[in-house]
Design a protein around this motif. Sequence first.
Motif, short mmCIF file in Angstrom:
data_model
loop_
_atom_site.label_atom_id
_atom_site.label_comp_id
_atom_site.label_asym_id
_atom_site.label_seq_id
_atom_site.Cartn_x
_atom_site.Cartn_y
_atom_site.Cartn_z
N GLY A 65 129.65 54.46 76.30
CA GLY A 65 130.52 53.29 76.39
C GLY A 65 130.93 52.75 75.03
O GLY A 65 131.99 52.12 74.90
N THR A 66 130.10 52.98 74.02
CA THR A 66 130.42 52.48 72.69
C THR A 66 131.48 53.33 72.02
O THR A 66 132.32 52.84 71.28
CB THR A 66 129.15 52.47 71.81
N PHE A 67 131.42 54.63 72.29
CA PHE A 67 132.36 55.55 71.65
C PHE A 67 133.78 55.20 72.05
O PHE A 67 134.05 54.86 73.20
CB PHE A 67 132.02 56.99 72.08
N ASP A 68 134.69 55.29 71.09
CA ASP A 68 136.08 54.97 71.38
C ASP A 68 136.81 56.25 71.76
O ASP A 68 137.26 57.01 70.90
CB ASP A 68 136.71 54.34 70.13
#
Lengths: 490, 139
Positions: free
Chosen positions: A333-336
């Motif tokens: 979820g953090t990865f863009d």
Amino acid sequence: MNTLIEKIKIDWFSNIRGDVLAGIVVALALIPEAIAFSIIAGVNPMVGLYASFSIAVIIAFVGGRPGMISAATGAMALLMVPLVKDYGIEYLLAATILTGVIQILFGVFKVAKVMKFIPRAVMIGFVNALAILIFMAQVPHFLGISNITYIFVAVTLLIVYILPRFLKSIPAPLIAIVALTALAIFSNFDMRTVGDLGTITQSLPSFFIPDVPFNLETLMIIFPYSVALAIVGLLETLLTATIVDDMTGTESKKNKESRGQGIANIVTGFFGGMAGCAMIGQSVINVKSGGRGRLSTLIAGLFLMFLIIVLGEWVIQIPMPVLVGIMIMVSIGTFDWSSFTYLKKAPITDSIVMVATVLIVVFTHDLSKGVIAGVILSAIFFVAKISKVEINKRIQNKVIIYTVEGQLFFASVESFIESFDFTVENEEIVIDFSNTHVWDDSGVGAIDKVVLKFFENHNTVAIEGLNTSSQKLVDKLAIYNDENVKMPIH
Amino acid sequence: MYEKILLAVDGSHHSIRATEEAIKVSSLNSSSVVTVVMVADYENAKSDVLHSGSSVELDMKRRKKIMPIEELLRKHNIKYRVEILHGVPGPTIVEYANKNKFELLIMGSRGLNGLQEMVLGSVSHKVVKRANCPVLIVK
């Protein structure tokens, strides 16, 4: 006085139901994360839990962005690993306090504005590098341990990604924890649990001064860590604040938030908590769940502590693979993910900066080093880009007209001077500056040099199109109008 | 005819078709006003902020998606307003429509997430279920 009461009403009481519900949802999601981040940092889970409780509660009152959730975070935890490994928890607490002091200073000196200068590419690199590091930190907890570990991680991920399609009211990570912990207890599978990595004390944090020598040597040890923590903490906090600003359509006070983060970290350090900052994931969950005001942050902190005190003995039975699964979810979820389209569309220099930032962070395991390297790289590219000056030459009615495009300053003077043909004699020359700007005395000196060189061959030169500020600079510094002047050394 | 019309768009070509229908309906009443809304999805908030240099730039990026719709409305002399909402598309549109007592809601049957709609359930279906006013779905 009246506006203060009004403000308190808006910040605290305008969305009570939404704030309370959202705060509870956040607390439930925050517990596994606080424990997992403690494990990443190499400290007892209570350190992350106390930190989350303390930071959330204090920020609720002194923060500058209502609705934003601050607690123990992955970005901060990752920076603490070497400090904890080499010197231990007491030094970490001391570093936390110092981090808070630095952050207050940043707020007082309005350093938040500096964030404007951190390029997009670096921020995207920061977020992606963080995601990768969080994932990498999980690997030793699930790779090559046992088959049952893999199964539990896989089931956790299945629950966390598929359940929300059917059941939205209860956070999926919570269901995964409850279900799989129960399964682990009843089935007697052999798995590491939270209890194997630390204890859960079912009591409130207490005040104590970190047990470190109060001398310059300690300061030298913790200072670099505190600076990195302060920078990374503020970076993630200000990014999160901007995201919450956008989601709620309201503005936040960045310098107030900076000071608030500082106060929260100072107090947290005195109560056995690790330094933390705002969290993108939890803040988004908070707003999505209806949280808007300071009450949501306060409830999140209080409810988290309440759950630990009441349910502590079950928390230590949570199997590690479940936490690993949740952390993998956090990492994804953090990865863009839109970075891939970004790489295709952005200028090549931006893409290089982004990838370089990620690589440097991953290799040094230090987010602050990557950010600083990315900013420097970006600045170099920027100067290189704007130091290109383009000169077009055309001949009109027997007059040689040079049109200059680009910025004229110290980095572009050489290519500027080289673009003229000084071999001509007795010609009429016009240099058109309407598409350029003269920035410094190097630029003026370059104009002087060009004009004087043309004069030597009995050409006439007219300078046209200088904008107001360029004209002022030229009038002040240029010497070419003085006929008795020879070529000075510029 | 309808005086307060809500036109929900997302910048896709279905939005253009929905706009054309909105023009037809709105033209029947000279005092009718079309309110154009686009929802900035919460899911994209982090990515949107990361990829734009400033909140001004982000606003402009979103506004640009609505440009063709605004031009179309201007060309036909329709009175209109633009609002950018933030949230989960379906419920946000419904809440806005109900709270502001619109008389008619017009939107496309599919938007930018054609594939997603088969798996998740389309925004327009959710809106039809919960909006208080008549809903015109343009296919």
